[in-house]
Scaffold this active site. Structure first.
Site, PDB file in Angstrom:
ATOM      1  CG  ASP A 269      39.914  42.291  39.743  1.00 38.68           C
ATOM      2  OD1 ASP A 269      40.676  41.370  40.097  1.00 38.68           O
ATOM      3  OD2 ASP A 269      39.329  43.049  40.545  1.00 38.68           O
TER       4      ASP A 269
ATOM      5  N   GLY B  41      32.553  36.958  32.482  1.00 41.82           N
ATOM      6  CA  GLY B  41      33.377  38.049  32.004  1.00 41.82           C
ATOM      7  C   GLY B  41      34.264  37.679  30.835  1.00 41.82           C
TER       8      GLY B  41
ATOM      9  CG  HIS C 269      40.363  50.652  43.356  1.00 41.33           C
ATOM     10  ND1 HIS C 269      39.796  50.166  44.515  1.00 41.33           N
ATOM     11  CD2 HIS C 269      39.802  49.927  42.339  1.00 41.33           C
ATOM     12  CE1 HIS C 269      38.931  49.221  44.213  1.00 41.33           C
ATOM     13  NE2 HIS C 269      38.916  49.058  42.902  1.00 41.33           N
TER      14      HIS C 269
ATOM     15  CG  HIS D  10      35.930  38.880  36.021  1.00 42.17           C
ATOM     16  ND1 HIS D  10      36.590  39.156  34.834  1.00 42.17           N
ATOM     17  CD2 HIS D  10      35.699  37.544  36.015  1.00 42.17           C
ATOM     18  CE1 HIS D  10      36.747  38.032  34.149  1.00 42.17           C
ATOM     19  NE2 HIS D  10      36.218  37.045  34.843  1.00 42.17           N
TER      20      HIS D  10
END
Length: 285
Positions: A169, A149, A18, A41
């Site tokens: 991810d 995804g 993040h 994802h």
């Protein structure tokens, strides 16, 4: 299909992911033109740190909790701290008041600026897909898909508008996950050569990860860098010892921007003397 991120929200892997994601978004926003953001994802988008899942492992305490315990975090990670405060209005110095943790979809939604911006979120787990829709609410700019995804990246790239970023991810449950990931990333890049791709990956045994990165880089024809943080020596393949992101078409000087942030994270998140950070060029620009 068994992986549930609620047990791991806010851990050291999330923190790195993040912090880097927010810097990528900040770089995109230096230009006013519309963007299309993709999370292949997505998970549920928002996590309750007081819930039994988060409390059971308590991984966030050694992740975001350890970061917030240092008063310097607000100076070194201003974007990350601002996001946490937006979600937790009562967040105080030291970390008290941290009740919820943002998933990547929440951060991406907050980054939407104009009516022309778009966000596409994909989640295969049926319960998580339903929670994702509930947690993010209705927004005409946000499209949420209950779908695989990898398949979505093949179908949805290049997006409209063409300028943007895809975060990839996966849960890394399958034995052939890295091979599937590489094929998908290379194919997505060929279709969307100007798009930024950010691929998060766990680090268990460093040599195996380095081999995968070299193989992936061989199929890419654009500037690519890897950003890594290990919290202990990455030699034991039985546990996650760190994580990283491969960045395809990264912003200019992203390494210089991230270097002090990663050094701070290493200091706060290290579990032993084997902790380290690495920013390396896989494909030159």
């Amino acid at each position: 299909m068994n992986y549930r991120h609620a047990f791991h929200a806010g851990n050291f892997g999330d923190v790195l992911k993040h912090v880097v994601l927010l810097e990528l978004l900040a770089a995109l926003h230096r230009k006013p033109s519309p963007v299309h953001l993709i999370d292949s994802h997505a998970g549920i988008g928002l996590y309750d740190l007081t819930a039994s899942e988060a409390q059971r492992g308590g991984e966030y305490r050694l992740g975001v909790g350890a970061v917030l315990a240092d008063a310097a975090a607000e100076r070194i990670l201003p974007g990350y701290l601002a996001a946490l405060k937006r979600l937790n209005p009562d967040l105080a110095p030291g970390g008290s008041g941290l009740l919820r943790y943002p998933g990547s979809p929440w951060l991406l939604k907050q980054a939407l600026r104009s009516e022309a911006d778009r966000l596409t979120l994909c989640e295969l787990h049926p319960e998580d897909a339903a929670l994702l829709k509930r947690n993010l609410g209705r927004d005409a700019r946000v499209h949420i898909h209950h779908r695989d995804g990898y398949e979505a990246l093949r179908a949805l790239t290049p997006p409209t508008p063409r300028r943007g970023l895809a975060l990839i991810d996966p849960a890394y449950e399958a034995k052939d996950e890295f091979a599937t990931l590489s094929k998908t990333v290379v194919a997505a890049h060929r279709r969307w050569s100007t798009g930024q791709l950010a691929i998060w990956y766990p680090i268990k045994e460093q040599k195996a990860v380095d081999r995968w990165k070299a193989e992936l880089a061989g199929g890419l024809g654009a500037e690519t860098v890897a950003v890594e943080l290990t919290v202990r020596s990455a030699g034991d393949a039985r546990q996650m010892n760190g994580s990283g992101l491969v960045l395809v078409n990264p912003p200019w000087q992203i390494g210089e921007t991230l270097a002090p942030m990663l050094d701070f994270l290493k200091t706060r998140l290290a579990r032993d003397s084997g902790a380290g950070v690495r920013i390396e060029t896989l494909v030159g620009g």
